[in-house]
Every structure is written in structure tokens, then in C-alpha cells.
Design a protein around this motif. Structure first.
Motif, PDB file in Angstrom:
ATOM      1  N   TYR A 107       0.811  -1.240  -0.148  1.00 21.87           N
ATOM      2  CA  TYR A 107      -0.012  -0.084  -0.009  1.00 21.87           C
ATOM      3  C   TYR A 107       1.049   1.167  -0.102  1.00 21.87           C
ATOM      4  O   TYR A 107       0.517   2.186  -0.851  1.00 21.87           O
ATOM      5  N   ILE A 108       1.715   1.312   0.968  1.00 22.38           N
ATOM      6  CA  ILE A 108       2.737   2.406   0.909  1.00 22.38           C
ATOM      7  C   ILE A 108       3.413   2.751  -0.352  1.00 22.38           C
ATOM      8  O   ILE A 108       3.804   3.776  -0.729  1.00 22.38           O
ATOM      9  N   ARG A 109       3.769   1.526  -1.125  1.00 23.35           N
ATOM     10  CA  ARG A 109       4.558   1.799  -2.222  1.00 23.35           C
ATOM     11  C   ARG A 109       3.723   2.350  -3.419  1.00 23.35           C
ATOM     12  O   ARG A 109       4.291   3.136  -4.118  1.00 23.35           O
ATOM     13  N   ILE A 110       2.523   1.865  -3.471  1.00 21.11           N
ATOM     14  CA  ILE A 110       1.438   2.363  -4.602  1.00 21.11           C
ATOM     15  C   ILE A 110       0.825   3.737  -4.077  1.00 21.11           C
ATOM     16  O   ILE A 110       0.651   4.588  -5.222  1.00 21.11           O
ATOM     17  N   ALA A 111      -0.118   3.876  -3.113  1.00 18.91           N
ATOM     18  CA  ALA A 111      -0.838   4.813  -2.818  1.00 18.91           C
ATOM     19  C   ALA A 111      -0.330   6.265  -2.522  1.00 18.91           C
ATOM     20  O   ALA A 111      -1.045   7.003  -3.399  1.00 18.91           O
ATOM     21  N   PRO A 168      -8.205   2.629  -9.952  1.00 20.86           N
ATOM     22  CA  PRO A 168      -8.324   3.921 -10.990  1.00 20.86           C
ATOM     23  C   PRO A 168      -8.685   3.729 -12.386  1.00 20.86           C
ATOM     24  O   PRO A 168      -7.975   3.937 -13.339  1.00 20.86           O
ATOM     25  N   VAL A 169      -9.969   3.028 -12.584  1.00 22.04           N
ATOM     26  CA  VAL A 169     -10.423   2.812 -13.847  1.00 22.04           C
ATOM     27  C   VAL A 169     -11.638   3.568 -14.355  1.00 22.04           C
ATOM     28  O   VAL A 169     -11.872   3.211 -15.408  1.00 22.04           O
ATOM     29  N   TRP A 175      -5.005   1.582 -15.429  1.00 24.59           N
ATOM     30  CA  TRP A 175      -5.932   0.374 -15.233  1.00 24.59           C
ATOM     31  C   TRP A 175      -4.914  -0.778 -14.653  1.00 24.59           C
ATOM     32  O   TRP A 175      -5.243  -1.725 -14.042  1.00 24.59           O
ATOM     33  N   THR A 176      -3.600  -0.398 -14.891  1.00 27.62           N
ATOM     34  CA  THR A 176      -2.775  -1.413 -14.638  1.00 27.62           C
ATOM     35  C   THR A 176      -2.423  -1.566 -12.880  1.00 27.62           C
ATOM     36  O   THR A 176      -2.024  -2.498 -12.172  1.00 27.62           O
ATOM     37  N   ILE A 177      -2.909  -0.424 -12.439  1.00 29.11           N
ATOM     38  CA  ILE A 177      -2.687  -0.323 -10.813  1.00 29.11           C
ATOM     39  C   ILE A 177      -3.675  -1.296 -10.205  1.00 29.11           C
ATOM     40  O   ILE A 177      -3.505  -1.995  -9.484  1.00 29.11           O
ATOM     41  N   SER A 178      -4.918  -1.398 -10.829  1.00 31.61           N
ATOM     42  CA  SER A 178      -6.207  -2.262 -10.243  1.00 31.61           C
ATOM     43  C   SER A 178      -5.340  -3.673 -10.444  1.00 31.61           C
ATOM     44  O   SER A 178      -5.785  -4.439  -9.550  1.00 31.61           O
ATOM     45  N   VAL A 179      -4.944  -4.005 -11.571  1.00 29.88           N
ATOM     46  CA  VAL A 179      -4.397  -5.467 -11.904  1.00 29.88           C
ATOM     47  C   VAL A 179      -3.199  -5.886 -10.710  1.00 29.88           C
ATOM     48  O   VAL A 179      -3.077  -6.834 -10.144  1.00 29.88           O
ATOM     49  N   THR A 211      -9.149  -6.949 -14.464  1.00 34.18           N
ATOM     50  CA  THR A 211      -8.954  -7.649 -13.254  1.00 34.18           C
ATOM     51  C   THR A 211      -7.697  -8.127 -13.521  1.00 34.18           C
ATOM     52  O   THR A 211      -7.152  -8.504 -14.717  1.00 34.18           O
ATOM     53  N   LEU A 212      -7.201  -9.145 -12.569  1.00 33.66           N
ATOM     54  CA  LEU A 212      -5.636  -9.966 -12.543  1.00 33.66           C
ATOM     55  C   LEU A 212      -6.080 -11.131 -13.413  1.00 33.66           C
ATOM     56  O   LEU A 212      -4.936 -11.644 -14.204  1.00 33.66           O
ATOM     57  N   PHE A 213      -7.341 -11.917 -13.635  1.00 30.51           N
ATOM     58  CA  PHE A 213      -7.738 -13.047 -14.339  1.00 30.51           C
ATOM     59  C   PHE A 213      -7.096 -13.039 -15.919  1.00 30.51           C
ATOM     60  O   PHE A 213      -6.157 -14.074 -16.079  1.00 30.51           O
ATOM     61  N   PRO A 214      -7.169 -12.049 -16.948  1.00 29.18           N
ATOM     62  CA  PRO A 214      -6.714 -12.251 -18.106  1.00 29.18           C
ATOM     63  C   PRO A 214      -5.085 -12.291 -18.141  1.00 29.18           C
ATOM     64  O   PRO A 214      -4.536 -12.558 -19.011  1.00 29.18           O
ATOM     65  N   HIS A 215      -4.483 -11.788 -16.993  1.00 29.44           N
ATOM     66  CA  HIS A 215      -3.112 -11.510 -16.935  1.00 29.44           C
ATOM     67  C   HIS A 215      -2.356 -12.654 -16.035  1.00 29.44           C
ATOM     68  O   HIS A 215      -1.077 -12.347 -15.866  1.00 29.44           O
ATOM     69  N   LEU A 216      -3.060 -13.318 -15.691  1.00 27.11           N
ATOM     70  CA  LEU A 216      -2.718 -14.409 -14.956  1.00 27.11           C
ATOM     71  C   LEU A 216      -1.734 -15.311 -15.679  1.00 27.11           C
ATOM     72  O   LEU A 216      -0.723 -15.951 -14.689  1.00 27.11           O
ATOM     73  N   ILE A 217      -1.581 -15.676 -16.661  1.00 21.68           N
ATOM     74  CA  ILE A 217      -1.098 -16.649 -17.288  1.00 21.68           C
ATOM     75  C   ILE A 217       0.683 -15.961 -17.105  1.00 21.68           C
ATOM     76  O   ILE A 217       1.479 -16.626 -17.017  1.00 21.68           O
TER      77      ILE A 217
END
Length: 166
Positions: free
Chosen positions: A23-27, A69-70, A89-93, A149-155
Motif C-alpha cells: 500500500y505504501i509503495r503504490i498509494a 483507478p479505472v 488500469w494497471t494499478i488495479s491489476v 482484473t488480474l484474471f486475463p493477466h494471470l498467465i
């Protein structure tokens, strides 16, 4: 991300501490972005003080503050290419990956690395197929939501774990 979490856990780190550090790294950078973009947009006249009262801008602020932030409100559509900062959008992932890492680590601890990575890759492939299926519909809303979401990027996450192990 995964190897650093593994080392963190091996040193006795707790999940709450991991989440706090992430959190401290991103927020702070997202919060700084929100404040600066509002100051800049007001200063150059791209939005008015009256626009600050709109509910859609309030939703945009909340989505940024909760690190998803999407959402892009209509009041900002005339700026740039209809999205004030399309790369966020990458932040949410990333946040979803951070949430998932302790679960993946737990599965590895319980079932072993080979079972964990095999299950993760199978789940990733199924998510990719599901995403392709969602894209086949005329209405792309669900495909768009799924994409952030993380799902399509999970691979990629799965192969990253595999790569880091070997």
C-alpha cells in the motif's frame, strides 16, 4: 513479486505487513497524481470549480483513493483521448496480484510448487479462454471489466513464478 513475497515469509513476515508495505509503495503516488491533476486541470481551465461538485468526479476520486483507478467521468472526457490517464488500469491489476500472492504462496506451502504452478497455469488458460469468449459478444462491457482484473493477466504471473523458480 512472488519471489520477494517468498523471501518475506521465510524471514517471518506477516501478511498484514506485506499488504501495508505494498500500500505504501503504490498509494502515495496515486494520491499525489489525483491532487496534481485536479490542480493542473483547474489552473488551465480544463475543468471548473463547479465540476468538482459533480457526483461522477466524486466517484472518480473514490476509485482512485481505493486504488482501482479505472473509472473516467464524463466531465474529463474532453481532455486528451477521452481518458485522463489510460495507463492507470494497471494499478488495479497490480493490487489484485498483491492480494493474490499470499493465497498462491499458501497453496504452494500446502500442495507443493509443482501442483501450485500446474493449477495456476490451468486456471490461467481457462481464464484466457473465458476472456476470448467474453470478447465474442457484441456488448463489450463484461470483457472490458474482466480485462482490468488480474484474471486475463494471470498467465504472465504464472510464467513469471515458473521463470523465477528455475
Amino acid at each position: 513479486m512472488y519471489p520477494s513475497y517468498s523471501r518475506f515469509k521465510e524471514r517471518g513476515g506477516r501478511v498484514k505487513e506485506f499488504y501495508f508495505k505494498r500500500y505504501i509503495r503504490i498509494a502515495p503516488s496515486i494520491y499525489f497524481y489525483i491532487v496534481m491533476i485536479l490542480i493542473i486541470l483547474l489552473a488551465i481551465g480544463a475543468i471548473s470549480f463547479e465540476a468538482l461538485k459533480s457526483s461522477s468526479l466524486g466517484i472518480w476520486l473514490i476509485s482512485n483513493f481505493v486504488l482501482i483507478p479505472v473509472y473516467n467521468p464524463e466531465v474529463l472526457n474532453h481532455i486528451g483521448v477521452d481518458v485522463i490517464n489510460g495507463s492507470l488500469w494497471t494499478i488495479s491489476v497490480l493490487v489484485m496480484f498483491y492480494i493474490a500472492i499470499p493465497l498462491v504462496y499458501y497453496i504452494e506451502e500446502k500442495y507443493g510448487f509443482k501442483n501450485m504452478i500446474t493449477g495456476l497455469i490451468i486456471f490461467s488458460v481457462l481464464n484466457t479462454i473465458f476472456y476470448w469468449w467474453l470478447q465474442s459478444f457484441e456488448v463489450q462491457f463484461f470483457a472490458h471489466v474482466f480485462k482490468i482484473t488480474l484474471f486475463p493477466h494471470l498467465i504472465f504471473f504464472s510464467f513469471g513464478i515458473l521463470w523465477s523458480k528455475y
